[in-house]
Write a protein that holds these residues in place. Sequence first.
Motif, PDB file in Angstrom:
ATOM      1  N   ASP A   1       2.674  13.913  12.141  1.00 11.60           N
ATOM      2  CA  ASP A   1       2.086  13.890  10.791  1.00 11.60           C
ATOM      3  C   ASP A   1       2.528  12.647  10.020  1.00 11.60           C
ATOM      4  O   ASP A   1       1.713  11.979   9.390  1.00 11.60           O
ATOM      5  CB  ASP A   1       2.483  15.144  10.008  1.00 11.60           C
ATOM      6  CG  ASP A   1       1.852  16.416  10.550  1.00 11.60           C
ATOM      7  OD1 ASP A   1       0.900  16.320  11.365  1.00 11.60           O
ATOM      8  OD2 ASP A   1       2.328  17.502  10.182  1.00 11.60           O
ATOM      9  N   VAL A   2       3.805  12.343  10.070  1.00  8.60           N
ATOM     10  CA  VAL A   2       4.325  11.177   9.352  1.00  8.60           C
ATOM     11  C   VAL A   2       3.739   9.890   9.933  1.00  8.60           C
ATOM     12  O   VAL A   2       3.394   8.958   9.201  1.00  8.60           O
ATOM     13  CB  VAL A   2       5.868  11.151   9.387  1.00  8.60           C
ATOM     14  CG1 VAL A   2       6.420   9.824   8.889  1.00  8.60           C
ATOM     15  CG2 VAL A   2       6.430  12.303   8.574  1.00  8.60           C
TER      16      VAL A   2
ATOM     17  N   VAL B   1       2.056   3.079   2.282  1.00  7.65           N
ATOM     18  CA  VAL B   1       2.253   3.133   0.838  1.00  7.65           C
ATOM     19  C   VAL B   1       1.984   1.739   0.283  1.00  7.65           C
ATOM     20  O   VAL B   1       2.585   0.751   0.724  1.00  7.65           O
ATOM     21  CB  VAL B   1       3.684   3.593   0.495  1.00  7.65           C
ATOM     22  CG1 VAL B   1       3.931   3.532  -0.999  1.00  7.65           C
ATOM     23  CG2 VAL B   1       3.932   4.990   1.029  1.00  7.65           C
ATOM     24  N   GLU B   2       1.066   1.672  -0.658  1.00  4.20           N
ATOM     25  CA  GLU B   2       0.693   0.403  -1.285  1.00  4.20           C
ATOM     26  C   GLU B   2       1.913  -0.268  -1.888  1.00  4.20           C
ATOM     27  O   GLU B   2       2.653   0.331  -2.663  1.00  4.20           O
ATOM     28  CB  GLU B   2      -0.353   0.666  -2.370  1.00  4.20           C
ATOM     29  CG  GLU B   2      -0.964  -0.580  -2.962  1.00  4.20           C
ATOM     30  CD  GLU B   2      -1.924  -1.266  -1.999  1.00  4.20           C
ATOM     31  OE1 GLU B   2      -1.986  -2.505  -2.057  1.00  4.20           O
ATOM     32  OE2 GLU B   2      -2.597  -0.578  -1.220  1.00  4.20           O
ATOM     33  N   GLY B   3       2.157  -1.519  -1.529  1.00  6.69           N
ATOM     34  CA  GLY B   3       3.255  -2.293  -2.087  1.00  6.69           C
ATOM     35  C   GLY B   3       4.602  -2.102  -1.407  1.00  6.69           C
ATOM     36  O   GLY B   3       5.573  -2.747  -1.764  1.00  6.69           O
ATOM     37  N   ALA B   4       4.669  -1.187  -0.454  1.00 10.07           N
ATOM     38  CA  ALA B   4       5.937  -0.950   0.245  1.00 10.07           C
ATOM     39  C   ALA B   4       6.236  -2.121   1.178  1.00 10.07           C
ATOM     40  O   ALA B   4       5.318  -2.707   1.747  1.00 10.07           O
ATOM     41  CB  ALA B   4       5.868   0.341   1.043  1.00 10.07           C
ATOM     42  N   PRO B   5       7.499  -2.482   1.326  1.00 15.26           N
ATOM     43  CA  PRO B   5       7.835  -3.583   2.218  1.00 15.26           C
ATOM     44  C   PRO B   5       7.498  -3.215   3.665  1.00 15.26           C
ATOM     45  O   PRO B   5       7.595  -2.051   4.061  1.00 15.26           O
ATOM     46  CB  PRO B   5       9.345  -3.776   2.046  1.00 15.26           C
ATOM     47  CG  PRO B   5       9.828  -2.520   1.421  1.00 15.26           C
ATOM     48  CD  PRO B   5       8.673  -1.916   0.688  1.00 15.26           C
ATOM     49  N   SER B   6       7.111  -4.194   4.438  1.00 18.63           N
ATOM     50  CA  SER B   6       6.767  -3.982   5.828  1.00 18.63           C
ATOM     51  C   SER B   6       7.996  -3.640   6.651  1.00 18.63           C
ATOM     52  O   SER B   6       9.080  -4.160   6.396  1.00 18.63           O
ATOM     53  CB  SER B   6       6.116  -5.255   6.394  1.00 18.63           C
ATOM     54  OG  SER B   6       5.896  -5.103   7.781  1.00 18.63           O
TER      55      SER B   6
END
Length: 125
Positions: free
Chosen positions: A108-109, A115-120
């Motif tokens: 599921d995860v 997530v928009e803007g989350a660091p790669s």
Amino acid sequence: SVFISGLMTAIITTVTHQSEEMFHKEEPEFVDGQFRSTRDAVCSNPFSEWLWGGMQYQLEHHLFPTMPRYKYPALVPKVKEFAEENNLDFRITPEFELLKLNFDLYTDVGFLPAVEGAPSSRKNW
């Protein structure tokens, strides 16, 4: 052998935690938090009991971390009774069902959108 033992330890440790409730903003009382964030495993045979090495008694381990593991089986009925008396959910699941719950959680995860803007998590080499 180090890889195999590390993998087995990781699998046994994560399955008794990761399919459970997580607290992001709430800070539950200690005992309530342990009941809600861990679960015990039912081992199906003596080899499995040995392989789990006492970690099948995860709730007891969290409630009494300094207690020797060999005492956990005798503690289980007392913890269950305490849970009933205090309206707490005593979670105990057969080992292979617990492994499936954990695998399903990872699946599921893994399919959640980024997530928009989350660091790669990947670096450009």
